[in-house]
Design an enzyme around this catalytic site. Structure first.
Site, PDB file in Angstrom:
ATOM      1  N   GLU A 140     -24.063  50.947   3.080  1.00 38.11           N
ATOM      2  CA  GLU A 140     -25.427  50.432   3.126  1.00 38.11           C
ATOM      3  C   GLU A 140     -26.108  50.718   1.794  1.00 38.11           C
ATOM      4  O   GLU A 140     -26.051  51.850   1.315  1.00 38.11           O
ATOM      5  CB  GLU A 140     -26.222  51.063   4.260  1.00 38.11           C
ATOM      6  CG  GLU A 140     -27.575  50.403   4.428  1.00 38.11           C
ATOM      7  CD  GLU A 140     -28.372  50.927   5.626  1.00 38.11           C
ATOM      8  OE1 GLU A 140     -29.516  50.475   5.803  1.00 38.11           O
ATOM      9  OE2 GLU A 140     -27.874  51.795   6.360  1.00 38.11           O
ATOM     10  N   GLY A 272     -29.465  60.934   3.296  1.00 38.69           N
ATOM     11  CA  GLY A 272     -29.379  61.985   4.294  1.00 38.69           C
ATOM     12  C   GLY A 272     -28.182  61.811   5.213  1.00 38.69           C
ATOM     13  O   GLY A 272     -27.445  62.754   5.485  1.00 38.69           O
ATOM     14  N   GLU A 275     -25.441  55.690   9.624  1.00 41.55           N
ATOM     15  CA  GLU A 275     -25.176  55.456  11.033  1.00 41.55           C
ATOM     16  C   GLU A 275     -23.969  54.569  11.305  1.00 41.55           C
ATOM     17  O   GLU A 275     -23.900  53.895  12.344  1.00 41.55           O
ATOM     18  CB  GLU A 275     -26.406  54.808  11.687  1.00 41.55           C
ATOM     19  CG  GLU A 275     -26.720  53.364  11.252  1.00 41.55           C
ATOM     20  CD  GLU A 275     -27.647  53.248  10.059  1.00 41.55           C
ATOM     21  OE1 GLU A 275     -28.218  52.170   9.864  1.00 41.55           O
ATOM     22  OE2 GLU A 275     -27.816  54.243   9.344  1.00 41.55           O
ATOM     23  N   ASN A 276     -22.960  54.540  10.437  1.00 41.49           N
ATOM     24  CA  ASN A 276     -21.781  53.701  10.647  1.00 41.49           C
ATOM     25  C   ASN A 276     -21.317  53.764  12.106  1.00 41.49           C
ATOM     26  O   ASN A 276     -21.231  54.839  12.687  1.00 41.49           O
ATOM     27  CB  ASN A 276     -20.629  54.175   9.755  1.00 41.49           C
ATOM     28  CG  ASN A 276     -21.069  54.460   8.344  1.00 41.49           C
ATOM     29  OD1 ASN A 276     -21.528  53.592   7.634  1.00 41.49           O
ATOM     30  ND2 ASN A 276     -20.943  55.727   7.943  1.00 41.49           N
ATOM     31  N   HIS A 308     -31.650  60.663  14.790  1.00 42.48           N
ATOM     32  CA  HIS A 308     -31.954  59.390  14.127  1.00 42.48           C
ATOM     33  C   HIS A 308     -30.699  58.537  13.994  1.00 42.48           C
ATOM     34  O   HIS A 308     -30.703  57.345  14.359  1.00 42.48           O
ATOM     35  CB  HIS A 308     -32.559  59.671  12.753  1.00 42.48           C
ATOM     36  CG  HIS A 308     -32.902  58.443  11.975  1.00 42.48           C
ATOM     37  ND1 HIS A 308     -34.145  57.866  12.007  1.00 42.48           N
ATOM     38  CD2 HIS A 308     -32.152  57.668  11.137  1.00 42.48           C
ATOM     39  CE1 HIS A 308     -34.157  56.792  11.230  1.00 42.48           C
ATOM     40  NE2 HIS A 308     -32.959  56.655  10.695  1.00 42.48           N
ATOM     41  N   GLU A 309     -29.639  59.113  13.485  1.00 44.34           N
ATOM     42  CA  GLU A 309     -28.429  58.328  13.258  1.00 44.34           C
ATOM     43  C   GLU A 309     -27.785  57.916  14.577  1.00 44.34           C
ATOM     44  O   GLU A 309     -27.267  56.800  14.698  1.00 44.34           O
ATOM     45  CB  GLU A 309     -27.438  59.102  12.381  1.00 44.34           C
ATOM     46  CG  GLU A 309     -27.992  59.558  11.041  1.00 44.34           C
ATOM     47  CD  GLU A 309     -28.613  58.444  10.213  1.00 44.34           C
ATOM     48  OE1 GLU A 309     -28.162  57.284  10.325  1.00 44.34           O
ATOM     49  OE2 GLU A 309     -29.557  58.724   9.461  1.00 44.34           O
ATOM     50  N   HIS A 312     -29.572  54.942  16.076  1.00 45.29           N
ATOM     51  CA  HIS A 312     -29.244  53.683  15.402  1.00 45.29           C
ATOM     52  C   HIS A 312     -28.141  52.912  16.139  1.00 45.29           C
ATOM     53  O   HIS A 312     -27.978  51.705  15.904  1.00 45.29           O
ATOM     54  CB  HIS A 312     -28.772  53.950  13.973  1.00 45.29           C
ATOM     55  CG  HIS A 312     -29.845  53.846  12.945  1.00 45.29           C
ATOM     56  ND1 HIS A 312     -30.734  52.798  12.877  1.00 45.29           N
ATOM     57  CD2 HIS A 312     -30.159  54.662  11.894  1.00 45.29           C
ATOM     58  CE1 HIS A 312     -31.548  52.962  11.847  1.00 45.29           C
ATOM     59  NE2 HIS A 312     -31.225  54.077  11.238  1.00 45.29           N
TER      60      HIS A 312
END
Length: 866
Positions: A140, A272, A275-276, A308-309, A312
C-alpha cells in the site's frame, strides 16, 4: 536540470480499467539480488471501457511475457507496459520478471529487513552477533507494481494463489496454507482483494500461537511471527487481537473469515502496520512489549493498532476503496472503530481527551497551514503524501459526527446494510453515505461537505437570557472553504445550574445554517452552558470565557471532556498572558488545579491529563490564530516558569500524589495501574524543579518497568542532570533496537533549547544511529521536529540540520523523507528572519537534482504558501 514537474492525478478523471482480473497465480523464487516472480493472471475485458492491456510496473526486468501461451512484446516504460491487440475475450497473461529485494531501500514492494541478534544483555558480554535477514512486503499504496506487472489500483480485486520457493525456514503469504514441503509453500486467499493487500514474508521466525473461536463456532488459528528471542514479548499483542475479534463480533456483527490470522513483526517499516488480508505486517514497535522494555503508552498503542489492522478485515479488505481519493472511506472509518474499541477497553472519557489532543496537535495544525486538504482530496501527485491526519483523524471525526446525528441504532443499521450490500466491492464515499440515507430517510448531501471542504470551521457562540429562556446563537465560518456554504455541525450542549447541578442533560443541536439560534425555555435561573460536550464536532469554539467561568466548569461540569477542556483553557490563558505581558498566574489558577488534582473521585489518568500544560506548538498556534507572531523561545520560557510555579505552589499536594500513586507489586499494563503511574509521573515532573532531582534519581535506581524508568530519566534530563543514568541505560539496552530508539528520542526531547541542535547532531554521529532504519531516523530527527524551541533556534541551525538529513534520506526512502518534511509546515507563523531561513531551505530542497516526487510535492506545497 530538474525533470518536468509530475502531473497531478484528479478525482474527476477517474475511469475504470480496460481489464478486470479473475484470478492471480504468483510464484516467487527468492534470492536477495535476483528474485524471480512468475505471474499467471486471468484477465477479463471490461466492455464499459475497452482498450489495450495497461499494467503498472517499476524497477522490474521483464524476462518474458505471453498471452494464452504465445510470446508477446509489449511496450515497456519506466512506469509500466502497454500491450495492444489483446483478445476481446478472457485471456491468460503470463510474465516472468526479476527484482532485487536487497537493493530496495524505499521499503515498498518486496524488500529485506535485517537485525543483528545476539550479544545482548541476556547473551552475556562479548557474545557474538549474527545478522537475521527476512524478506517482507509493503504494497500500500502502489508497491505491488515493484513486484510484477499488474493493474495496481484498488478497484481491481481478485483471489490470489501464491507459491514461495526459498531457503528460509518460514514462508508466508495471504490466506490459508494449502501445501508445503522443504523449501516451498503454497497459499490461497479465496477472498478477492486489490494488489495493495498482497503480502509475503520469508525468514527465520518463531510463532507465538493461540486460537480464537468465532461467534458461529469456527476455530481460527492465530500466530504472531517474530525473530527468535522476541517470542516472550508477544502475549499482550495476542491478547489485544483476541479482544478485538470478540469486540468486532459484538459491536459490528463482523466475524473473521479465514482459518488463520497472522501477524509478522518487522523492524524496517515505513508505517505503523499494514492490514494485508490474513497476514498483517507490523512495525515491531507495535507488537513487542514486556514490562522492562515497553511503556504504558507502548501497550496502549499496541492494543489500538492491533485492533485497527484487524478491523480493516471488513472496513478496508472485504470492502475497499474504488480509488485512492476514497482512502478516508477505509481509514477514517477504521480509526473511528479502533477509538471506540480502546474507549470500551479503557476509559472512554480519557480516550476521547487523548484523541482530541492528537487531532488538535496534528490535524488542526495541518488544516491551518499550506498542507490543508479535504478529507477526500480532489487531486494528488504522490498518494503516499495523503496518509495524513486529515484522512485518518478528521475522517474518524466525520464518522463520529454521523453516528451522533443519526443515533447509535441507525448507525449500526446503516453499517449492517453497508456490509451486506457492498461486500467484495471497491466503494466510494457516496456508497457509504447512501446506506445511511436509506436507513434514516435523511438527505446527507450537506453533511457530505465534511468530506469535500478543507479547513477547520470556527464556531462563535453568543448567549441571551430573558424570561426564563436561554438562547444560544452560533455562527460558523471556515476561511479555507472553497464554497463558503455552511456545514452540518452537531453541537452537544448541557446546562448547569448556579450551584453546579445539571439542570438540562446533554442535547445535540444540529446546526445547518451560517447563523442559527437554539432556545432552552422554562429555566428558573440563568444556567451555565456546557458546549460541545465530548468534542461533538472538530471545530474551534469561540465564546466569552472568563477565568471564573472556566474554574466553575472545571469544578462542576458533568461532561469529562469539557471539564478537562476548562482546565486546559485556564492554563492556556495563563501562559498566553505570561508570553504577551509577562504577567504571572492568578492564585485562583493554582487553587483550581490543586482541587482537581486532589479529587480522588476522578480517574488518575484524567487527572494526569488535566495537570498537563498546553504544548509549545499549541501555544504557537493559538498566538498565530489571533495575528500574533509566536516566539518559540518565549513560549518555552513561559511553560518552564509556570511548571516551576506549579511545583512550588502545589508542592504538598503533588508530593502526596507522588507517594500515594506508587503501584506496588508486579507490573500490570491495565488502564487503572497505567493511570496511577501517569499521575505519579506528572507530579514528579513538577516536584523535580524543587527537590534537585532527588525523587527522580531514586526512581531511576528502583524502577522495575520502562514506564517509570523513562519518567525518571526524562525528568532528570530536563533539569540538566541524568548523565550517569543515560550512560547506564545505553549500556543495558544497546542491543534492543526499540528500547534504544527511546534513548535517542529522550535526549533530544529533553535538551534545553540552546543545546537541542547540538545534541541532535551528536546523536546522528553515534555509532548506533542507523539512519536507514525508519524507526531510528524518526527517533532522532522526529524528536527534533517535536522540540519547537530547539528546532526554531534563531540561528537556523535546526532548519539546516533537518534539510541535510531529508536530502540524504530522500534517494533511499522518499516516503519517510516526505513525511518528515512536515517539520516546516508551520513556517508562515513565524517572524521574518525565521521565514526567510525556512524559505531558503525549501528552495534548496526544490532545486535538488533527482529529488523524489514524494519530497518534491511536499516541499512545493509548503513553499507555495508564501
Amino acid at each position: 536540470m530538474r525533470d518536468a514537474a509530475p502531473q497531478p492525478i484528479r478525482l474527476a478523471e477517474y475511469a475504470p480499467p480496460h481489464h478486470w482480473v479473475e484470478a492471480v497465480h504468483l510464484t516467487f523464487r527468492l534470492a536477495p539480488a535476483a528474485t524471480r516472480v512468475l505471474a499467471r493472471i486471468r484477465f477479463l475485458p471490461n466492455p464499459a471501457n475497452p482498450g489495450p492491456l495497461v499494467l503498472d510496473g517499476e524497477a522490474l526486468r521483464l524476462i518474458r511475457a505471453t498471452v494464452d501461451g504465445s510470446e508477446v512484446a509489449p511496450e515497456v516504460t519506466p512506469t509500466g507496459l502497454v500491450l495492444h491487440g489483446v483478445p476481446e475475450e478472457p485471456f491468460t497473461w503470463e510474465a516472468e520478471v526479476e527484482i532485487a529485494p536487497e537493493a530496495n531501500t524505499a521499503l515498498e514492494g518486496l524488500y529485506m529487513s535485517s537485525r543483528d541478534v545476539g550479544g545482548g544483555e541476556t547473551a552475556g558480554r562479548g557474545s557474538p552477533q549474527t545478522r537475521n535477514v527476512m524478506y517482507c512486503t509493503q504494497c500500500e499504496a502502489e508497491g505491488f507494481r515493484k513486484i510484477t506487472y499488474y493493474p495496481d489500483r484498488p478497484d481491481v480485486m481478485a483471489p490470489f494463489t501464491v507459491r514461495i520457493e526459498g531457503d528460509a525456514p518460514v514462508l508466508l503469504s495471504n490466506g490459508n496454507l494449502t501445501a508445503a514441503g522443504p523449501g516451498w509453500a503454497e497459499w490461497h486467499d479465496p477472498w478477492p482483494k486489490p494488489a495493495y493487500l498482497f503480502a509475503l514474508v520469508a525468514g527465520d521466525l518463531v510463532a507465538h500461537a493461540d486460537r480464537f473461536t468465532t461467534m458461529s463456532g469456527r476455530a481460527v488459528d492465530l500466530k504472531i511471527w517474530v525473530r527468535p528471542g522476541d517470542e516472550g514479548k508477544c502475549a499482550y499483542a495476542m491478547d489485544a487481537l483476541k479482544r478485538s475479534m470478540a469486540w468486532d463480533e459484538t459491536e459490528y456483527g463482523r466475524e473473521y473469515d479465514l482459518d488463520l490470522f497472522q501477524i509478522v513483526a518487522v523492524d524496517d517499516f515505513n508505517m505503523g502496520a499494514m492490514e494485508n488480508k490474513g497476514l498483517n505486517i507490523f512495525n515491531s514497535k507495535y507488537v513487542l512489549a514486556s514490562p522492562e522494555t515497553a511503556t504504558d503508552r507502548d501497550y496502549e498503542f499496541i492494543e489500538g493498532i492491533i485492533a485497527h489492522e484487524y478491523f480493516h478485515n471488513w472496513t478496508g479488505n472485504r470492502i475497499t476503496c474504488r480509488d485512492w481519493f476514497q482512502l478516508c472511506l477505509k481509514e477514517g472509518l477504521t480509526v473511528f472503530r479502533d477509538q471506540q474499541f480502546s474507549g470500551d477497553q479503557r476509559s472512554a472519557a480519557v480516550k476521547r481527551i487523548e484523541d482530541v489532543l492528537q487531532l488538535r496537535a496534528r490535524q488542526f495544525r495541518e488544516d491551518a497551514g499550506p498542507l490543508a486538504h479535504p478529507v477526500r482530496p480532489d487531486s494528488y501527485i504522490e498518494i503516499n503524501n495523503f496518509y495524513t491526519a486529515t484522512v485518518y483523524e478528521k475522517g474518524a471525526e466525520v464518522i463520529g459526527m454521523l453516528r451522533t446525528l443519526i443515533g447509535p441504532e441507525a448507525y449500526r443499521a446503516g453499517c449492517d446494510l453497508y456490509f451486506e450490500r457492498h461486500d467484495g466491492q471497491a466503494c466510494t464515499i457516496e456508497d457509504w453515505l447512501s446506506v445511511f440515507e436509506e436507513v434514516t430517510g435523511r438527505d446527507l448531501s450537506q453533511f457530505k461537505r465534511w468530506y469535500t471542504e478543507p479547513g477547520t470551521p470556527r464556531l462563535t457562540m453568543a448567549e441571551d437570557w430573558r424570561d426564563g429562556t436561554l438562547t444560544l446563537t452560533f455562527t460558523q465560518e471556515n476561511p479555507k472553504s472553497a464554497s463558503g456554504a455552511p456545514q452540518v455541525i452537531p453541537i452537544a450542549v448541557g446546562l448547569l445550574g448556579p450551584n453546579g447541578d445539571e439542570v438540562a442533560p446533554t442535547r445535540v443541536l444540529e446546526m445547518t445554517e451560517a447563523t442559527q439560534s437554539f432556545a432552552f425555555p422554562g429555566l428558573g435561573a440563568r444556567p451555565v452552558p456546557s458546549v460541545l460536550r465530548g468534542f461533538s464536532a472538530p471545530v474551534v469554539l469561540e465564546r466569552g470565557m472568563t477565568p471564573e467561568l472556566r474554574t466553575f466548569l472545571l469544578a462542576h461540569d458533568t461532561d469529562p471532556f469539557n471539564r478537562w477542556e476548562a482546565g486546559r483553557g485556564l492554563a492556556r490563558e495563563v501562559l498566553l498572558g505570561m508570553i504577551r505581558d509577562e504577567t504571572g498566574p492568578d492564585p485562583a489558577f493554582f487553587d483550581a488545579l490543586g482541587r482537581m488534582a486532589s479529587d480522588d473521585s476522578l480517574d488518575p489518568a484524567f487527572r494526569a491529563l488535566a495537570l498537563g500544560l498546553p504544548s509549545e506548538d499549541d501555544l504557537a498556534g493559538a498566538l498565530a490564530a489571533v495575528g500574533d507572531v509566536p516566539d518559540p523561545l518565549a513560549i518555552h520560557a513561559a511553560r518552564l516558569l509556570l511548571s516551576r510555579k506549579i511545583g512550588r505552589e502545589l508542592g504538598t499536594v503533588l508530593g502526596g500524589l507522588y507517594d500515594r500513586m506508587a503501584t506496588p507489586g508486579p507490573y500490570d499494563p491495565e488502564a487503572g495501574a497505567a493511570g496511577r503511574r501517569a499521575l505519579r509521573a506528572a507530579a514528579l515532573g513538577y516536584l523535580s524543579h524543587h527537590d534537585d532531582g532527588a525523587r527522580a534519581t531514586a526512581l531511576a535506581a528502583s524502577a522495575d518497568n520502562m514506564t517509570e524508568t523513562l519518567a525518571a530519566l526524562g525528568t532528570l534530563l530536563r533539569i540538566g542532570q541524568g548523565g550517569p543514568e543515560t550512560e547506564a541505560f545505553h549500556a543495558r539496552w544497546r542491543h534492543d533496537p526499540l528500547v534504544l530508539d527511546k534513548w535517542f528520542s529522550l535526549q533530544v526531547l529533553c535538551a534545553a533549547p540552546a543545546r537541542t541542535v547540538e545534541v541532535t547532531e551528536a546523536l546522528t554521529r553515534h555509532p548506533d544511529f542507523d539512519w536507514k532504519t525508519p524507526n531510528r531516523f524518526r527517533a532522532v530527527l522526529g524528536a527534533l521536529m517535536q522540540s519547537p524551541a530547539g528546532f526554531h533556534d534563531p540561528s537556523g541551525a535546526g532548519y539546516r540540520l533537518m534539510t541535510d538529513w531529508l536530502l540524504k534520506l530522500d534517494p533511499l526512502n522518499p516516503q519517510t523523507a516526505a513525511r518528515m518534511s512536515t517539520a516546516f509546515e508551520t513556517w508562515t507563523r513565524y517572524d521574518a528572519d525565521r521565514k526567510a531561513m525556512i524559505v531558503a531551505e525549501l528552495d534548496g530542497i526544490l532545486a535538488t537534482e533527482g529529488l523524489s516526487r514524494d519530497l518534491g510535492e511536499m516541499a512545493g506545497r509548503m513553499r507555495a504558501a508564501g
